[in-house]
Motif scaffolding. Structure first.
Motif, PDB file in Angstrom:
ATOM      1  N   THR A  53     -24.699 -20.155 -93.273  1.00  0.00           N
ATOM      2  CA  THR A  53     -23.544 -19.718 -92.534  1.00  0.00           C
ATOM      3  C   THR A  53     -24.303 -19.127 -91.171  1.00  0.00           C
ATOM      4  N   LEU A  54     -23.393 -19.700 -90.078  1.00  0.00           N
ATOM      5  CA  LEU A  54     -24.023 -19.533 -88.701  1.00  0.00           C
ATOM      6  C   LEU A  54     -23.126 -18.191 -88.220  1.00  0.00           C
ATOM      7  N   SER A  55     -24.045 -17.170 -87.719  1.00  0.00           N
ATOM      8  CA  SER A  55     -23.657 -16.018 -87.046  1.00  0.00           C
ATOM      9  C   SER A  55     -23.751 -15.830 -85.703  1.00  0.00           C
ATOM     10  N   ALA A  56     -23.156 -15.166 -84.946  1.00  0.00           N
ATOM     11  CA  ALA A  56     -23.246 -15.112 -83.341  1.00  0.00           C
ATOM     12  C   ALA A  56     -24.473 -14.215 -83.282  1.00  0.00           C
ATOM     13  N   VAL A  57     -25.051 -14.368 -82.182  1.00  0.00           N
ATOM     14  CA  VAL A  57     -26.089 -13.541 -81.805  1.00  0.00           C
ATOM     15  C   VAL A  57     -25.562 -12.048 -81.498  1.00  0.00           C
ATOM     16  N   GLY A  58     -24.527 -12.323 -80.959  1.00  0.00           N
ATOM     17  CA  GLY A  58     -23.972 -10.793 -80.479  1.00  0.00           C
ATOM     18  C   GLY A  58     -22.168 -10.918 -80.671  1.00  0.00           C
ATOM     19  N   THR A  59     -21.719  -9.979 -81.587  1.00  0.00           N
ATOM     20  CA  THR A  59     -20.204  -9.941 -81.684  1.00  0.00           C
ATOM     21  C   THR A  59     -19.694  -8.744 -81.020  1.00  0.00           C
ATOM     22  N   VAL A  60     -18.558  -8.989 -80.403  1.00  0.00           N
ATOM     23  CA  VAL A  60     -17.863  -8.094 -79.609  1.00  0.00           C
ATOM     24  C   VAL A  60     -16.356  -7.953 -80.511  1.00  0.00           C
ATOM     25  N   GLN A  61     -15.934  -6.734 -81.197  1.00  0.00           N
ATOM     26  CA  GLN A  61     -14.794  -6.462 -81.570  1.00  0.00           C
ATOM     27  C   GLN A  61     -13.674  -6.370 -80.545  1.00  0.00           C
ATOM     28  N   VAL A  62     -12.758  -6.992 -80.507  1.00  0.00           N
ATOM     29  CA  VAL A  62     -11.242  -6.554 -79.529  1.00  0.00           C
ATOM     30  C   VAL A  62     -10.370  -5.968 -80.491  1.00  0.00           C
ATOM     31  N   GLY A  63     -10.116  -4.834 -80.144  1.00  0.00           N
ATOM     32  CA  GLY A  63      -9.061  -3.973 -80.734  1.00  0.00           C
ATOM     33  C   GLY A  63      -7.936  -3.499 -79.685  1.00  0.00           C
ATOM     34  N   ALA A  64      -7.132  -3.097 -80.483  1.00  0.00           N
ATOM     35  CA  ALA A  64      -5.691  -2.750 -79.735  1.00  0.00           C
ATOM     36  C   ALA A  64      -5.643  -1.219 -79.590  1.00  0.00           C
TER      37      ALA A  64
END
Length: 192
Positions: A53-64
Motif C-alpha cells: 500500500t502506498l502512503s503519503a509522506v505527509g498527510t494534511v486533513q482538511v476539515g470544515a
C-alpha cells in the motif's frame, strides 16, 4: 593378543577415513578469477516489483469549521494543489444572513442599554424626590424604600443590558468569522 589386533584395526580404519575425506584422486577446485573493465557511461535498466500500500509522506486533513452546501469545487482526487490555492467554496447566503441577524441583535442590545440608562436615571431622580419629601416628613419611609428598590432594579437591568450587548457583539464577530471559513484553502503543496 587382542591389543595388537585392535591397534591394527584402528590404524586401518583411520587410513580409510583419511583417504575418503581428502579424496586425492578428485580434481582440485578451479581458482577464482575476475576481470576488470574501464568505467563508461551507459543505460542502467532496473525493475522493481512489489506489492503493498502506498502512503503519503505527509498527510494534511482538511476539515470544515462550518457546514454548508458546496457551490464551487476547485480540486478533486489526484489533483496537484499549491499552498494557498482555493480548494472549495460553500454557499455564503446562510452565513451572510447570520451576520445580518447578529447585526440586528447588536442594534437591539444597544437600544436596550439606552433604555436601561434612561430607566436608571428616572429611578435615581424619583429616589431623590422621595428622599426630599421624607426629610420634610411628607411621605412614609416605605415609599422611599420602594424607590430605592426601583433604583437598584434599574442598575441591575443596565448591567444585564450591557452584558446582552457584549454577547450580541460576540455573536456578530463569530458570524463574521464563520463567513471566512466558507472558503477552503490548501495549507501545503501536495496532491489531493
Amino acid at each position: 593378543r587382542w591389543i595388537p589386533r585392535i591397534i591394527a584395526l584402528a590404524l586401518a580404519g583411520g587410513a580409510i577415513a583419511i583417504l575418503i575425506t581428502k579424496k586425492p584422486w578428485a580434481k582440485a577446485h578451479d581458482p577464482i578469477t575476475f576481470s576488470t573493465v574501464p568505467v563508461g557511461k551507459g543505460m542502467i535498466a532496473a525493475q522493481v516489483t512489489a506489492n503493498g500500500t502506498l502512503s503519503a509522506v505527509g498527510t494534511v486533513q482538511v476539515g470544515a469549521q462550518v457546514s454548508g452546501r458546496v457551490v464551487e469545487l476547485h480540486a478533486d482526487f489526484n489533483d496537484k494543489v499549491k499552498k494557498g490555492q482555493v480548494i472549495a467554496k460553500l454557499d455564503e447566503a446562510v452565513l451572510k444572513a447570520q451576520i445580518d441577524s447578529s447585526s440586528a441583535s447588536v442594534a437591539l442590545a444597544a437600544a436596550n442599554v439606552n433604555k436601561a440608562q434612561v430607566a436608571l436615571m428616572d429611578a435615581e431622580r424619583q429616589l431623590k424626590r422621595q428622599q426630599t419629601l421624607q426629610e420634610q416628613q411628607l411621605i412614609a419611609g416605605a415609599t422611599v424604600e420602594s424607590a430605592e428598590v426601583a433604583t437598584d432594579t434599574a442598575r441591575a437591568a443596565l448591567v444585564a443590558a450591557n452584558a446582552s450587548q457584549a454577547q450580541a457583539a460576540a455573536n456578530l464577530a463569530q458570524a463574521r468569522l464563520n463567513l471566512t471559513y466558507a472558503t477552503y484553502y490548501s495549507r501545503d503543496d501536495g496532491v489531493v
